[in-house]
Enzyme design. Structure first.
Site: not given
Length: 226
Positions: A59, A84, A111, A134, A138, A170, A206-208
């Site tokens: 992951e 991570e 990385d 991420d 922009k 998302d 939770k965010f989703e």
């Protein structure tokens, strides 16, 4: 050092100084030596790292680790490597490993591109998860997005035949780019006509959940190696 500064390329992440909670710091100190794998420029021996032979899923960018721990707990027959760069997230997942007694998880704080290039043998992974990277929304930052042709080619090389790549986002415009980029990789085939149904093993965050209630979309893409 979370990356090798001699590797001159555009990065998909920014290193942020996040505050460590007392529990996260304790987990790093007490559990880090057992469950963290140091970054080295040498292939990782999965059997040695986990103490057994099992399918391995990588992951990339696990955030605070809630989804990672949920999936590892639900699939004890598989081993998981989480990559991570942010220390609070690493501490958070180590804390969950201790609380839930998850022996099938190992973490690398580095990385992901360098980890893939130097530590993951070709044809060795049963699967790769890239959840909510991420979006760099922009236009001038789009080049920083992780899911691009060369990176997908690298992931495909690391997958065993029949192994899968599961991405989720998302951000609709990023989802469209992902579908285009993954569809253009000759070594991969889509498991669905376009976007895939959300696999049962990936929980709603939770965010989703909050986003779905507000009418925001979430797109899953699941491709397998030919």
């Amino acid at each position: 050092m979370l990356y090798d500064p001699t590797e001159h390329r555009i990065r998909s992440f920014v290193t942020r100084a996040g505050r460590l909670s007392t529990a996260q710091a304790r987990a790093l100190e007490e559990l880090g030596p057992k469950f963290m794998v140091p970054y080295v420029k040498a292939p990782l021996d999965f059997e040695q790292a986990f103490g057994r032979k099992a399918p391995v899923v990588l992951e990339i960018g696990f955030g605070m680790g809630d989804t990672t721990s949920h999936i590892a707990r639900g699939m004890p027959e598989k081993d998981f490597i989480g990559v991570e760069v942010h220390t609070p997230g690493v501490g958070s997942l180590l804390k969950q490993i201790g609380e839930q007694e998850l022996g099938n998880l190992r973490l690398i704080q580095h990385d992901a591109v360098e980890v893939l290039n130097n530590m993951i043998p070709d044809g060795s992974l049963a699967g790769v998860h890239v959840f909510f990277p991420d979006p760099w929304h922009k236009a001038r930052h789009n080049k920083r997005r992780l899911i691009q042709g060369p990176f997908v080619k690298l992931l495909t090389e690391k997958l065993a035949p029949g192994g899968y790549l599961h991405c989720a986002t998302d951000w609709q415009e990023y989802a469209e780019q992902m579908l285009e980029v993954l569809g253009a990789e000759p070594g991969l085939q889509n498991t669905a006509e376009g976007y895939a149904p959300q696999p049962a093993y990936r929980p709603l965050t939770k965010f989703e959940n909050r986003g779905l209630k507000l009418g925001h979309g979430v797109w899953d893409l699941v491709f397998t190696k030919k």
